[in-house]
Design a protein around this motif. Sequence first.
Motif, PDB file in Angstrom:
ATOM      1  N   GLU A 259       0.869  33.467  -4.774  1.00  8.77           N
ATOM      2  CA  GLU A 259       1.453  34.199  -5.896  1.00  8.77           C
ATOM      3  C   GLU A 259       1.242  35.687  -5.614  1.00  8.77           C
ATOM      4  N   PHE A 260       2.291  36.472  -5.748  1.00  5.94           N
ATOM      5  CA  PHE A 260       2.137  37.903  -5.482  1.00  5.94           C
ATOM      6  C   PHE A 260       1.098  38.488  -6.430  1.00  5.94           C
ATOM      7  N   CYS A 261       0.024  39.050  -5.852  1.00  2.00           N
ATOM      8  CA  CYS A 261      -1.118  39.454  -6.679  1.00  2.00           C
ATOM      9  C   CYS A 261      -1.544  40.883  -6.383  1.00  2.00           C
TER      10      CYS A 261
ATOM     11  N   MET B 170      -4.375  37.690   1.692  1.00  2.00           N
ATOM     12  CA  MET B 170      -5.304  36.847   0.940  1.00  2.00           C
ATOM     13  C   MET B 170      -5.148  35.418   1.440  1.00  2.00           C
TER      14      MET B 170
ATOM     15  N   HIS C 256      -1.707  41.046  -1.173  1.00  2.00           N
ATOM     16  CA  HIS C 256      -1.436  39.615  -1.366  1.00  2.00           C
ATOM     17  C   HIS C 256      -1.208  38.899  -0.033  1.00  2.00           C
TER      18      HIS C 256
ATOM     19  N   CYS D  61      -2.901  32.529  -0.480  1.00  2.00           N
ATOM     20  CA  CYS D  61      -2.568  32.773  -1.874  1.00  2.00           C
ATOM     21  C   CYS D  61      -1.046  32.765  -1.977  1.00  2.00           C
TER      22      CYS D  61
ATOM     23  N   HIS E  68      -3.447  34.319  -9.224  1.00  2.00           N
ATOM     24  CA  HIS E  68      -3.414  33.960  -7.810  1.00  2.00           C
ATOM     25  C   HIS E  68      -2.930  32.513  -7.744  1.00  2.00           C
TER      26      HIS E  68
HETATM   27 CU1  CUA Z   1      -3.877  36.380  -4.584  1.00  2.00          CU
HETATM   28 CU2  CUA Z   1      -1.630  36.604  -3.857  1.00  2.00          CU
END
Ligand code: CUA
Length: 331
Positions: free
Chosen positions: A196-198, A205, A202, A194, A159
């Motif tokens: 970062e692709f998670c 988030m 995502h 967030c 993340h």
């Molecule tokens: Cu955690 Cu995107």
Amino acid sequence: MAALGCLALALTACIENAPLDSLDAKGPFAERINGLFWPVFWVATIIFVLVEGAILVAAIVFRDRPGRAEPRQLHGSSRLEVLWTAIPTLILAGIAFPTVSAVFDLTKCGGDAMPVEIIGHQWWFEYRYPQADVVTANVLVIPAGKEICASMTSEDVLHNFWVPNLNGKRYLVPGQTTTLRLQAYEPGEYWGHCAEFCGLSHSLMRARVQAVPAAEFEAWIEAQQQPAPVPAEGTAAAVGLAVFQARACTQCHSIAGTNDVENPFGPNLTHFASRHVFAGATLPEQGEEWSDALKRWIANPPEVKPGSYMPDLGLTEQEIEDVIAYLETLQ
Ligand code: CUA
């Protein structure tokens, strides 16, 4: 038309009071980044105008016209080659030194910074205050004017914690600890996301940082340290607690004094109602009532947040209302 479309799309980023505006520094660390950004931006702008201007002038003044003789043919100039290698080298060196020193400064905490821990989960942020033994989620409450030293990690995947008004982006890495300094000059609410692709949710988030005056922060910590109240018998809240206990809620959510879970999978709910947002800080939506959003969320979490690990427990409407009556007591 395509170019105009792209321009219109880019211009939407110029909206007034955008909550994720990285050029609107509200603390010393974001200001440090802006202090790098603007000189580089203006140097780049001047170079762009000079180079593009020279190209345009050359293309127009020396264009081919009927009757023009062939221009003198040249094969390079060592003096010019040296000059336009040396100047960019100096400019890049001038940018590199302050940039590298800022990169280290922005993550190396000061000695009297207040430690917090930020833990990434799919798809919400958990916050721990190790000095006060307080655990919360979604809303990071901090004292205004004080440096916060965030030690960050992740429970599952990569993340990235990003509150553009307060500092740049930094990764949350499973099995590792990264550090980020945060500080807000003034009390206020700062939005984060967030970065970062998670996984599936995502985009849902989000994070909030709430900076409050120092005295208010002390009071908040003291309130958060209290165990949850146990509802009086016969109330809707007591029925709600019974529903909470009869269903799987108890497996994932800690409520201090009522339902202590070791390594809880979901957010700590001890003071759930003291947080004005939930579900990864995505609910309630703008203009939506807190209780309406909560109803929608509990009725079917994966519908609101695709992939959510909080399952649809198939609660009846009455059960949902009772659970909400209980959650509302968790101030
Ligand atoms: Cu955690 Cu995107």
